[in-house]
Design a protein around this motif. Sequence first.
Motif, PDB file in Angstrom:
ATOM      1  N   HIS A 107       0.844  -1.194   0.000  1.00 37.74           N
ATOM      2  CA  HIS A 107       0.000   0.000   0.000  1.00 37.74           C
ATOM      3  C   HIS A 107       0.884   1.251   0.000  1.00 37.74           C
ATOM      4  CE1 HIS A 107      -3.053   2.871   1.124  1.00 37.74           C
ATOM      5  NE2 HIS A 107      -3.962   1.953   0.887  1.00 37.74           N
ATOM      6  N   ALA A 154       0.517   3.997   1.303  1.00 40.08           N
ATOM      7  CA  ALA A 154       0.587   4.653   2.618  1.00 40.08           C
ATOM      8  C   ALA A 154       1.785   4.156   3.418  1.00 40.08           C
ATOM      9  CB  ALA A 154      -0.701   4.412   3.396  1.00 40.08           C
ATOM     10  N   LEU A 155       2.217   2.900   3.175  1.00 38.00           N
ATOM     11  CA  LEU A 155       3.370   2.373   3.910  1.00 38.00           C
ATOM     12  C   LEU A 155       4.623   3.161   3.556  1.00 38.00           C
ATOM     13  CD1 LEU A 155       2.701  -1.449   3.562  1.00 38.00           C
ATOM     14  CD2 LEU A 155       2.325  -0.006   5.550  1.00 38.00           C
ATOM     15  N   GLU A 193       4.489   6.301   2.247  1.00 36.70           N
ATOM     16  CA  GLU A 193       4.267   7.679   2.691  1.00 36.70           C
ATOM     17  C   GLU A 193       4.583   7.819   4.176  1.00 36.70           C
ATOM     18  OE1 GLU A 193       0.752   8.644  -0.537  1.00 36.70           O
ATOM     19  OE2 GLU A 193       0.263   8.397   1.566  1.00 36.70           O
ATOM     20  N   ALA A 194       4.201   6.796   4.950  1.00 34.63           N
ATOM     21  CA  ALA A 194       4.483   6.838   6.385  1.00 34.63           C
ATOM     22  C   ALA A 194       5.989   6.951   6.609  1.00 34.63           C
ATOM     23  CB  ALA A 194       3.923   5.594   7.064  1.00 34.63           C
ATOM     24  N   ALA A 195       6.768   6.213   5.805  1.00 34.61           N
ATOM     25  CA  ALA A 195       8.221   6.264   5.948  1.00 34.61           C
ATOM     26  C   ALA A 195       8.744   7.654   5.585  1.00 34.61           C
ATOM     27  CB  ALA A 195       8.871   5.205   5.070  1.00 34.61           C
ATOM     28  N   VAL A 241      11.494  -0.207   3.503  1.00 30.75           N
ATOM     29  CA  VAL A 241      10.070  -0.569   3.502  1.00 30.75           C
ATOM     30  C   VAL A 241       9.675  -1.334   2.239  1.00 30.75           C
ATOM     31  CG1 VAL A 241       7.722   0.328   3.551  1.00 30.75           C
ATOM     32  CG2 VAL A 241       9.465   1.341   5.022  1.00 30.75           C
ATOM     33  N   PRO A 278      11.932  -4.792   1.359  1.00 33.71           N
ATOM     34  CA  PRO A 278      11.663  -5.944   2.228  1.00 33.71           C
ATOM     35  C   PRO A 278      10.269  -6.531   2.012  1.00 33.71           C
ATOM     36  CG  PRO A 278      12.626  -4.163   3.500  1.00 33.71           C
ATOM     37  CD  PRO A 278      12.386  -3.619   2.122  1.00 33.71           C
ATOM     38  N   LEU A 279       9.284  -5.667   1.728  1.00 31.86           N
ATOM     39  CA  LEU A 279       7.936  -6.167   1.523  1.00 31.86           C
ATOM     40  C   LEU A 279       7.803  -6.896   0.193  1.00 31.86           C
ATOM     41  CD1 LEU A 279       5.876  -3.167   2.917  1.00 31.86           C
ATOM     42  CD2 LEU A 279       6.115  -5.435   3.913  1.00 31.86           C
TER      43      LEU A 279
END
Lengths: 572, 360
Positions: free
Chosen positions: A465, A467-468, A470-472, A486, A489-490
């Motif tokens: 997503h 957002a993951l 953006e959060a970073a 992020v 690794p995902l």
Amino acid sequence: MASPAVASPPAVPARRSLRWRYDPAQLALYAVLLGAVSLLVVLPMASVLRGAFVDASGFTVAHVARFFYTPLYLESLRNSLVVGAAATLVSSVLAVPPAFLLARYRFPGQTLLLTWLTVPLVIPPFVGAIGLNQTLGRAGVLTLLLEDHLGVSFVAAEGLRGVVLAHALHYFPFVLLTVTAALANLDPSLEEAAKVAGARGVRLLRRVTLPLVAPAYAAGAILVFVRATDDLGTPLILNVKNMLGPQAYFRITTIARDDPDGYAISVVMLALALAAVWAATRLGRRREVATLATGGRRPGQSLRGPGAWVLLAFSAVVGFLGLLPHLGVLLLSVSRVWSLTYLPTGYTLDHYAEILFRAPQFVQNTLLYSATAAVLAVALALGIAYLQHRGRVPAPGLVDFAATAPIAVPGVVLGIGFLRVFDRWALPWVGAPLTALWVVFPLLYVARRLPYAVRATSAAMAQVHPALEEAAAVCGARRWRTFRRVTFPLLLGGVVAAGVLVFVTAAVEFSATVLLINRVEQSPLSYGIYLYAQSPRGRGAAAALGTVAVLLVAVGTYVANRIGGKRPALAL
Amino acid sequence: MAEDGTQAVSVELDRIGKRFGNAQAVRDLSLAVERGEFFTLLGPSGCGKSTTLRIVAGLLDPDEGAVRFDSRDVTRLPPWERHLGMVFQNYALWPHMTVFDNVAFGLVERRVPGPEVRRRVAEALEKVGLAGMEGRFPSQLSGGQQQRVALARALVVRPRLLLLDEPFSNLDAKLRVQMRAELARLQRELGITTLYVTHDQEEALVLSDRIALLESGRLVQAGSPRELYERPREPFVADFLGGANLLDGVVRRAGSGEAEIQVAGTTVTLPVDGPLAPGARVWVSVRPEHLRLSADAGTGALSGVVRATDYLGWTLQAEVELHNGACVQVRGLDPAVGLQPGERVVLRLDPQRVRVFPQA
């Protein structure tokens, strides 16, 4: 410059320049990817088209037209189509009953049966053909048993019939998995509604169930058809020459590099494959309608009634047939003498000594080429998927489209395109054309398997997503740090699975490989199998190499499935 | 990047505009958020509130206008240099990291030394009531716990500004009320400037120092919850915050600060804001709870027929069709009254709590 007084100036004239709409780092990546894909995919394809439609006098359709006046080519076309259709039919007959059994019933050992029935996928058809020759060929075990005990003289695995059988026994698990999944995902209330309306048994099957499963089945079946129609390795192993693949191969390699007929045949193959993939895509799109599962799945019934037992017995026979190529290859690889007897008359590990110690280059080359191809393909696929999902570049789908287009291109045709493009000019500094270097094989495999790598990576990317990330960014991570900590690794699981898949499919690639063989020392395992299989004395070594190939595919597929998650990764 | 000792900032949006293709997501939006203020962007979905928040975060670039923190232009500053804390609607916890790693992420990016990272992460988790959960993965947490981790992750870096994008929309009603109270307590304790996005009017009213109500990318009204509720500037504000019956009316006579208005077959004298010309058409906005059942049908009384009633146990609400065909909602009736559909009723409105808006 005096400007007239403006009545009401715009808020802050900070309209963003190109700098913000298109990210410069991404634009650079975009250019690199577009260049790579153009070189590996677009250029060879364009070159094939040029070979077929352009000659000294300019544009012409004469060569393609001549295809349709040449009896040998027409016969080859007919044979290819017949082989494709028959392979599809046989694999469907083998696959659909077990699919019903697996989707509709619950019984102990079900997972085991499913695994057993999917095992044939790990043996490439041209390797399977060697095993089939030992079991159902002219001097095969079953052929001899049939003749000695029942007096029936019938050779199943010979000529076109052999090609059909090799493909059907390799691809039926693919149809099986497609149909099982479609049946399992079918909204049960659709069948329940038909039952309430009075349909049951065969009528229920014919009027409701089969039409609902048909699109999924057809999409799978069409792919079987394409593979069987396009193939080169299996006909060559079984010494069948009058099919499209072998004809194109012989024209280019034995008549002339520039023989227009070879390119005309390629164009016909390409057109067939494109039409089939187009049809499969269209059918695949219709699938969603039936799988709006609102009622949830119904538990399967236990095995009861004669119908269920007939299905089970049939599945066991299919499972046995599916193992014949494996058994043939495995046994041949350890046999000292196996000729006109049911089983080998002596056993030896000498064939393995041959391929592992005396001529180890086939296996070594394959490991090197496949690993290189896997790394390159995954790197390209990562970039393509990233741009497609997060790109601030013009037309982000363009690279993706070009990279997935080869899915429709027959291996022979891609190989011919590669030969035509990269055999022409000597590379600077090297002084030899690219085709003289080993890197041509990894590059060829990248071009051929990029679609799978891109699809797998893109699917993994779609799971991340935004957002993951953006959060970073808000947490203080710059773009590269965000990718490293992020995004990557995902993606890792999906990316490794994609890489393994590329590795595995590259390891058993034959159709395109064979066109680019210059020297035996540079050839990979798949060509080694073909080479050994040419002489009766070498068949044992061919089988030993085949066993290595099967092991590579089996282990790789298992690993890819374990890492990649639940979806079975099909090595097609 | 200033790390420690950073203080809450004021935020100023100066004529921000943002388009997506043909859709104008935000138009000419100006706002000023003061230091330490709890400021809410409220509005229906698609009103541009999330876009505005993402522009403040630096995740989106505005097409025009400027963003300022403490009068310093940050419009072109990428998000990683803005020193913010942000809580996303779906929490955006990284599934491959433990709770500890999630919370520590921003500190690691800021090169904070290890022992201090551990101390501050423990402190932040303590603050949100998750001490001891460091080793868990997000998938092992409940929705409310994930929410707290997201909050701890946002606060641990001691941001200058806290941004929250509908943070409670995925929680069940009871938990939402609880988290709301905790957020309010934390925000007061830390005195951090907070920009909060929600479509839930109740959340906005309870939490905010000030609210900006947006519609179709445009600022409709900004002010304290009480201002917005009691003195809405447009019918949309009255309707969105608390709900309102809008009745078509005509000005009969206008005086200073009040006007005689004919509405639904009766004439009432109502307080008005601006000057109104006789004959002008107006909307008379009456909140459902400001209509009362009345016994006599004198001036300022609306009579009609009950169409439907909703029995909610502690209260009763009804839909009443007035003479002119308009339907009004009535809330806060005594359930003991026992209204029946079809019954004729007289409603009386409280002139002091009615708002009059000129019709466009």
